[in-house]
Structures are given as C-alpha cells and as structure tokens.
Write an enzyme that holds these catalytic residues in place. Structure first.
Site, PDB file in Angstrom:
ATOM      1  CE1 TYR A 110      27.480  23.661  49.654  1.00  0.00           C
ATOM      2  CE2 TYR A 110      25.826  23.516  51.378  1.00  0.00           C
ATOM      3  CZ  TYR A 110      26.576  24.267  50.504  1.00  0.00           C
ATOM      4  OH  TYR A 110      26.439  25.636  50.491  1.00  0.00           O
ATOM      5  CG  HIS A 188      34.592  30.856  42.468  1.00  0.00           C
ATOM      6  ND1 HIS A 188      34.069  31.970  41.850  1.00  0.00           N
ATOM      7  CD2 HIS A 188      34.493  29.858  41.561  1.00  0.00           C
ATOM      8  CE1 HIS A 188      33.644  31.648  40.640  1.00  0.00           C
ATOM      9  NE2 HIS A 188      33.898  30.366  40.436  1.00  0.00           N
ATOM     10  CE  LYS A 295      32.507  36.130  52.653  1.00  0.00           C
ATOM     11  NZ  LYS A 295      33.191  36.397  51.374  1.00  0.00           N
ATOM     12  CG  ASP A 389      36.548  37.009  50.714  1.00  0.00           C
ATOM     13  OD1 ASP A 389      36.196  36.030  50.036  1.00  0.00           O
ATOM     14  OD2 ASP A 389      35.760  37.865  51.142  1.00  0.00           O
TER      15      ASP A 389
HETATM   16  P1  ADQ Z   1      31.456  34.725  48.647  1.00  0.00           P
HETATM   17  O1  ADQ Z   1      32.179  34.136  49.808  1.00  0.00           O
HETATM   18  O2  ADQ Z   1      30.017  34.496  48.601  1.00  0.00           O
HETATM   19  O3  ADQ Z   1      32.073  34.251  47.270  1.00  0.00           O
HETATM   20  P2  ADQ Z   1      31.763  37.590  47.770  1.00  0.00           P
HETATM   21  O4  ADQ Z   1      32.731  37.624  46.682  1.00  0.00           O
HETATM   22  O5  ADQ Z   1      31.877  38.775  48.676  1.00  0.00           O
HETATM   23  O6  ADQ Z   1      31.842  36.313  48.708  1.00  0.00           O
HETATM   24  O7  ADQ Z   1      30.336  37.581  47.149  1.00  0.00           O
HETATM   25  C1  ADQ Z   1      29.173  37.728  47.914  1.00  0.00           C
HETATM   26  C2  ADQ Z   1      28.009  38.046  46.995  1.00  0.00           C
HETATM   27  O8  ADQ Z   1      26.803  37.898  47.719  1.00  0.00           O
HETATM   28  C3  ADQ Z   1      28.060  39.468  46.463  1.00  0.00           C
HETATM   29  O9  ADQ Z   1      27.662  39.496  45.135  1.00  0.00           O
HETATM   30  C4  ADQ Z   1      27.063  40.196  47.365  1.00  0.00           C
HETATM   31  O10 ADQ Z   1      26.401  41.247  46.724  1.00  0.00           O
HETATM   32  C5  ADQ Z   1      26.078  39.114  47.713  1.00  0.00           C
HETATM   33  N1  ADQ Z   1      25.529  39.348  49.072  1.00  0.00           N
HETATM   34  C6  ADQ Z   1      26.171  39.335  50.230  1.00  0.00           C
HETATM   35  N2  ADQ Z   1      25.353  39.625  51.248  1.00  0.00           N
HETATM   36  C7  ADQ Z   1      24.154  39.816  50.710  1.00  0.00           C
HETATM   37  C8  ADQ Z   1      22.868  40.136  51.233  1.00  0.00           C
HETATM   38  N3  ADQ Z   1      22.653  40.293  52.545  1.00  0.00           N
HETATM   39  N4  ADQ Z   1      21.866  40.227  50.360  1.00  0.00           N
HETATM   40  C9  ADQ Z   1      22.073  40.025  49.043  1.00  0.00           C
HETATM   41  N5  ADQ Z   1      23.236  39.745  48.496  1.00  0.00           N
HETATM   42  C10 ADQ Z   1      24.276  39.630  49.316  1.00  0.00           C
HETATM   43  C11 ADQ Z   1      33.127  33.350  46.872  1.00  0.00           C
HETATM   44  C12 ADQ Z   1      34.495  33.658  47.454  1.00  0.00           C
HETATM   45  C13 ADQ Z   1      34.884  35.089  47.147  1.00  0.00           C
HETATM   46  C14 ADQ Z   1      34.848  35.332  45.632  1.00  0.00           C
HETATM   47  C15 ADQ Z   1      33.544  34.861  45.065  1.00  0.00           C
HETATM   48  C16 ADQ Z   1      33.542  34.903  43.545  1.00  0.00           C
HETATM   49  O11 ADQ Z   1      34.508  33.415  48.858  1.00  0.00           O
HETATM   50  O12 ADQ Z   1      36.188  35.370  47.642  1.00  0.00           O
HETATM   51  O13 ADQ Z   1      34.997  36.717  45.391  1.00  0.00           O
HETATM   52  O14 ADQ Z   1      33.222  33.536  45.438  1.00  0.00           O
HETATM   53  O15 ADQ Z   1      34.587  34.146  43.041  1.00  0.00           O
END
Ligand code: ADQ
Length: 746
Positions: A110, A188, A295, A389
């Site tokens: 991981y 993803h 990010k 992303d």
């Molecule tokens: P992530 O890299 O995790 O996902 P993202 O799609 O932005 O990126 O999703 C983040 C999620 O976490 C969102 O639902 C957001 O609301 C939640 N989140 C972020 N910060 C938070 C906080 N401080 N407290 C609570 N919740 C928080 C990966 C890929 C992305 C792709 C997704 C889905 O990197 O590009 O969009 O999977 O496929």
C-alpha cells in the site's frame, strides 16, 4: 464512533433519486472490490472503533452499494477478525468482507508500490516514483489475496467490479479461477501516456492484469486512449480504435470513458438543510482536499498570496479557508508536504495578518458531510487547483451545494473534471500569476455571470450524477461481450506495409499451432493455407520457410511443397529451396537418447502428465496435474532430464528436455537468411516470423529489431513478439494478405 451521513437527508435524497434515476428493473447483485472499505477500523484504548473513510472512491461507491446492496470486499484498515468486522458493520445495508493485511504487507503493497510507485507515476510525477522489486512482489501477492476474497464472494454475483490502482493485477487472478465470470475494473486516477507508463519495469504485467476484465473504465476518454495505446504498443494487442476494443487472447475487452458524478441530490439536500456556517459573514475562498502533493495546495496558497500582493483591496476582506483531510501519513513525502504547508500558511499569515483578520484559515482534519455542505454553500469561490487529478469530486460537490448566493468555481485544467465543467474558470495551477488573476476575476464577477455559469454547471452535474454513471457502467459491463474480430487488410497494411515496401520478404511460419491446429496426431496443411503459401512463394519477392519440432521427414511430408524451406527439430535440421542442407552434428546422438528419456518420463503420465516426443526434444505437459503437485513432478522430471544429458527448461505448465546445444529456431532463421541472401541480407530482405509457443520465443528474442514477429494465441502468456494474432484463422488472413500485397513498384 462511526460517522454517518445525515439519516433523514439521506433517505429524502434517495427517495428523490429513485424518481429520476433510470435504474434497470432487476438490479444485478454486484461484488465491489477496493483497497479501502467505506469504514476504516482503528484500535484505540477503548477497543475497536470504526470511522467513515475519506476520499473520492468511497464518496463514489457508497451511495451505489447503499442503493443496490451487494458485497464490498476490502481492507478494513486494522487487523480484525471476520466476526469483529461483522459486528462493526451490522447496520450497513450491504455486506462488508475484510481482506486482512499485516503491517509488512501494508508497508510494501500500500504505502510502497501503490503510493510510492503507481500514484506518482500515474499523476505525471515520474521523478517521485520509486521502483522496488520487493514492493512489486508484495503487490502481486496482496492482489492475489484480494482476488481470493473476490472469488469467494462472487458465487451468485452478476459482476465482480474491481477498483483502482491498488488492484490492477487482481482481475487476472480472478480470471484464472473464474473463467466465465463477468469482470470489470474502474480506475479512479489518470492513466498516463505511453511515454510515462513504460518507465514502469512491470508495465506489461499491469496491462495483462487489467485485460483479464470484460470492461476497463476510466474517467475521461484521454485516459482510455492512453491505455489502448499502451496495450497496442507494449503488448502488440490489436485495438479497434473507433469501438475502443482491445483483443486479449481469445477475448475482446471493452475500454471506455465513464465520467464519475456525485450524489447530487444528496449534497443539494444536505446544503439546504445545513445550519448557517460560521463563514457566512465573510468572503471565503474555499479549498477542500486530501492532503496530497497532487492537489496543489502549496501552489494555491502562493496564488492567494499573489492575489493579496496584486490587489490589496482584498486584504482584511477575503479569507482562504483550506480544509485538508490527513492522508498517507506513513509515507515520508506526505509528512514533508504537511510541514511545507504549515510553514507556508504561517509565512503568509505572518506577512498579511492584522489584529482582526488572518488571510488563511487552515483546518487539518476530516469534516463531516453536513458541515462540509454548509461550507460549500456559503463559500464565494471554490479554488480547486490540483496539479493532476483523475476527476475531482470536490468541484462537483461545490456546485451541488451552491443553493444560496451563486459562487464561482475555479478549476484546474489538469483535473479530469475540467473535461466537462466548461463554465468554471479554468487555470493552469502551476501558473501562480494566472491563478491569482482568476481569483480576482471570480471575486469581482457580476452576479448575472456567476448565476449563468453556475446554473449550467449544476444542470450538468444533476443530470450526470453518480447513479447515471453507475447505470452506464453496469450496462456496458453486463452487455454482450464483444467477440474477436478477424484482422483486416487495413491492419496488415498498417503493421507491415511500410516495413515491406521495396524489400524481398523472408516469411517464417511455425507449423503446429500456427498454420494447423496443435494436435497429437500430425495434421497436413489444409488446402486454402497451402494455396495462400504457394501464392506467396510464386510472387518471386517472397520465400516461405516452415518450422517445426518434428523431424525433417515428417514436416516435409506434412507441408509438402518443393518451394518451401523446412526447419525441423526446433531448428537443428534445415533443408529445402535455396539453402544448403544443415544438420547439427549432435542431432543423431540426441535423437537416439530422446526415445529412452521419453520412456522414462512416461512414468509420470500415470499421475496425469502428458509426455510428447518430437525428434530430439521431449516435452512434459503438466497442465492436467493438480497445481499443488506440479512442482514435485517437475522436479522429478528435471532429475531424469539432466541425468539423460539433456537441458531442462521450465514451461508455464510443464518442463521441456532439449539437446544442450546453443542452437534454436532463432539461430536457424539467421542461418537461412545468411546462406540464402548473403551476409548483408538485411540491406534488401525483411524478416517476418509467426509462431505460437515457447520455442518460438527464442526466435522472437533473437529477431527483436531485425524483423517483425507475431505470437499466435492467448495473450495471457507473456511474449517477446512484436505483435499478436488471436488464432490460426488470423494467420491465414495474414498469409492471404501477404500473397496479395502490393508490389514494390505499385
Ligand atoms: P481523491 O483523490 O480522494 O479521489 P476527490 O475526487 O477530490 O479526490 O475526492 C475527495 C473526497 O474526499 C470528496 O468527496 C471530499 O468531499 C472528501 N474530502 C476531502 N477533504 C475532506 C475533509 N477535510 N473532510 C471531509 N471530507 C473531505 C480519487 C481520485 C479523484 C477521483 C476520485 C473518485 O484522485 O480524481 O475524482 O478518486 O474517482
């Protein structure tokens, strides 16, 4: 305690959703497999606790499983027994099954291969990617474990759906056991272009892992095309570009773009119900991310600083509220990033803060959805500026929650979401000045423009929500499998046209398994193939050589044409048109010895093995023997082979005894080229070689760069050949085309 989505809001959202989502009448039972489960288990002084997992994958899949039920297989995050996990997840409306991992496995599979190798490479941070064989081997082993759990869960499921970069090998392991299963994969994160992907020492292994699926889905078409390009160039797989199909052995794999949406109704309802947020009185620019270097959080802070430098009117009035959920803290780079952000925030605040105002408010924690929805609703600008992303759900959640005053979305061009969210102000996040200007533009945009942009964004996200995504994906995954299409003249022209133009062709074809089906009893050349080969030989610019493991006499009788050249005994004997006969001096000796060796090895047949003798080579096929017994039998065979003075070579499911002579089919091909066309043959002769088994791999290896090579049959076996042909019919089509191909002058 486990955090849950607001119960009533959720139910309302579901009820509303049921009215709009075009779900199929009978919903297929699915097994979802992902590294993380929707809950993460922690061990604390109070015992076992579970928490909702943060991140995009869980945000996407949770509503789906809640709605449809099914089984979710994944790593619980801590060592827990099956019973403990069941107790912790008893209230979930779907079944959760854990794949327990040890600390060493987590560290290597991981934090190691997934997050130190694949994550940076796939996000175009090649310089950060580390390549460790140990991590790779652990990744393989852990993928096999996930596959075992998936197989167990798959009993009555219509589909096994595997997710994300942690599990790219798992489909292949599942396929090996469940040959007829419906298997799909969704990535993803971005799939990188060929030039980046091929940096990975295990590039083809990952491609083969994914191609065990019926459907491989990506967020946007660009990633799907990158994947097809890699499959075509690295595996020699046939790709039907308009249909986005890639052939892998005896199956066609559908590849496609399935842009992920969010549970729009849920977020909208949450935003409507959420109490006033403390930020309502301020002008807030909002950033919400997992704390990850992809990010672009430092760049965002620098852009905000630049805004304050260039436009002092915002000082004392606007705040950047940055939420960052802790992520992958065990990886050193993430700890380093945390420090970097802390320092940046302190520096910018130190530079601009007054007694009553600090420019940056930074919260390093998970925020429950109801509170997040209120922050999204009340922010004036969402600054979503990842450096790369896959999609980015934060941008979508923001527009869904914008139910009060219309705000503005600033979105990185390098996020998958930018492909559809055209009405956002799009920026290159590396361009700090341009991002600062975009912020100024957003903060000074008039209401009419904000309203029109937001309305269009909301309309799209409402329509293309997570349920739409799921229905589309499932339809594709459960639809009729695409068969193998016969190769077309156009493909042959693309592969060989320019390579052959103006050159003489020396065509080498293996016999059994390539020109005729591999069978125990000898099969003579069928008429249509013979005619096509004859037509090639009669052109005057093409010579045909046939290669076989059989003796010269046998293969001459089977192919039976005076214009052909024959290579027998896996290259040890050569005769026929245009070449001086060649017979390796030691061949007779080993032919004599092969008989007794085959007889000795024959004892193993009682246990399910099959022994086959061709000339001076003896093969022991162990595919009919139970897997667990194979190593012991192979070892026993090896002892007999070595004792008889032969060289033992391991095969995927067996072992081969060959004369210990440094001479193989590849050497035979070069012998024919040299003796027929002279030492400078490569100036005017092109080599094309077609074969179907491991003995042809010697030729593929030797001819790399010297000719174009084709491996016939299932693409699950690794090959050194440049391209693949799915079956014997495709070989016949190739020979037909070669016979008809345009002449040099045409
Ligand atoms: P992530 O890299 O995790 O996902 P993202 O799609 O932005 O990126 O999703 C983040 C999620 O976490 C969102 O639902 C957001 O609301 C939640 N989140 C972020 N910060 C938070 C906080 N401080 N407290 C609570 N919740 C928080 C990966 C890929 C992305 C792709 C997704 C889905 O990197 O590009 O969009 O999977 O496929």
């Amino acid at each position: 305690m486990m955090e849950k989505r607001a119960g009533s809001g959720w139910k309302k959202a579901l009820a509303a959703d049921a009215a709009v989502a075009a779900a199929p009448a009978v919903e297929p039972r699915i097994v979802v497999v992902s590294n993380r489960l929707p809950i993460t288990v922690h061990r604390s002084s109070r015992g076992l606790e579970s928490r909702r997992s943060a991140g995009g994958l869980v945000s996407a899949l949770e509503p789906v499983l809640r709605k449809r039920g099914g089984i979710w297989v994944g790593w619980p995050g801590a060592e827990v027994s099956r019973g403990q996990l069941e107790a912790l997840t008893a209230s979930e409306p779907y079944e959760i099954r854990g794949v327990p991992l040890t600390e060493t496995e987590v560290a290597s599979y991981y934090h190691g291969f997934s997050n130190r190798t694949l994550w940076p490479l796939f996000h175009s941070f090649a310089g950060r990617a580390q390549f460790s064989r140990r991590d790779w081997e652990m990744y393989e082993r852990v993928n096999e474990r996930f596959a075992e759990a998936a197989i167990e869960a798959a009993a009555e499921a219509a589909l096994v759906w595997i997710h994300d970069y942690h599990l790219m090998l798992a489909p292949q392991f599942v396929r090996q056991v469940l040959r007829g299963a419906r298997l799909a994969f969704f990535l993803h994160i971005p799939f990188p272009p060929y030039d980046l992907f091929r940096l990975l020492p295990w590039d083809v292994d990952l491609l083969r892992g994914l191609l065990a699926c019926d459907l491989v889905g990506f967020h946007v078409e660009g990633y799907a095309r990158n994947f097809l390009d890699c499959a075509e160039r690295l595996l020699g797989a046939r790709v039907d570009w308009p249909a986005m199909l890639v052939e892998h052995g005896d199956r066609s794999v559908q590849v496609g773009a399935f842009p992920l949406g969010i549970d729009f109704e849920y977020y909208e309802a949450a935003a409507r119900q959420a109490p006033r947020s403390p930020i309502q009185a301020e002008r807030v620019v909002l950033g919400v991310d997992r704390l990850d270097y992809t990010k672009g959080i430092p760049e965002r802070i620098l852009a905000f600083e630049r805004l304050l430098e260039l436009h002092p009117q915002y000082r004392g009035k606007v705040v950047l509220l940055q939420l960052a959920v802790p992520s992958r803290f065990q990886v050193a780079e993430y700890r380093q990033l945390k420090r970097e952000i802390d320092e940046l925030v302190a520096r910018v605040n130190g530079r601009f803060a007054t007694a009553s105002w600090s420019p940056i408010r930074y919260l390093y924690r998970f925020v429950p959805t109801e509170r997040l929805a209120a922050l999204y609703r009340d922010a004036e600008v969402a600054l979503v500026t990842p450096l790369r992303d896959g999609m980015n759900l934060v941008a979508k959640e923001f527009v869904a929650c914008q139910v009060a005053q219309p705000g503005v979305l600033i979105l990185s061009k390098l996020a998958g979401a930018a492909e559809t969210m055209h009405e956002a102000i799009q920026v290159n996040p590396y361009n700090i000045d341009a991002t600062a200007q975009a912020l100024h533009r957003a903060l000074s945009m008039d209401e009419a423009e904000r309203r029109s942009r937001l309305a269009a964004l909301r309309r799209r996200e409402r329509r293309y929500d997570v349920h739409w995504w799921l229905d589309g994906f499932l339809r594709a995954a459960l639809g009729a499998p695409a068969g193998i299409q016969p190769p077309t003249d156009r493909e042959f022209r693309t592969w060989l046209g320019a390579f052959l133009a103006g050159y003489h062709l020396a065509l080498f074809l293996d016999y059994e398994g390539t020109l005729v089906p591999a069978a125990q009893e000898p099969v003579s050349l069928p008429r249509p193939v013979r005619k096509a080969l004859e037509a090639c030989a009669q052109r005057g610019d093409t010579d045909v050589s046939i290669l076989s493991g059989r003796s010269l006499r046998e293969i001459q009788a089977l192919a039976d044409h005076p214009a052909f050249t024959y290579t027998a005994n896996q290259g040890l004997e050569i005769a026929g048109a245009g070449v001086p006969p060649f017979r390796h001096p030691d061949l007779s000796l080993y032919e004599e010895r092969a008989g007794p060796l085959a007889a000795a090895l024959g004892e193993l047949c009682e246990r399910g093995a099959r022994v086959e003798r061709k000339g001076a080579t003896v093969t022991v096929d162990l595919s009919g023997v139970p897997r667990a017994e194979r190593p012991r039998m192979a070892e026993r065979a090896q002892v007999l082979i070595t004792r008889a003075g032969f060289q033992a070579r391991a095969l995927p499911a067996g072992i081969e005894a060959r004369p210990p002579i440094g001479w193989d089919k590849g050497q035979a091909v070069l012998y024919i080229a040299r003796s027929r066309y002279g030492p400078t043959w490569s100036e005017n002769v092109r080599l094309v070689y077609v074969g179907d088994d491991h003995t042809d791999e010697d030729a593929f290896r030797l001819l790399t760069g010297l000719g174009i090579t084709f491996r016939v049959g299932s693409a699950e076996t690794p090959t050194g050949a440049r391209r693949r042909l799915p079956n014997i019919d495709a070989v016949r089509a190739l020979v037909d085309w070669l016979a008809r191909r345009p002449r040099a002058s045409a």
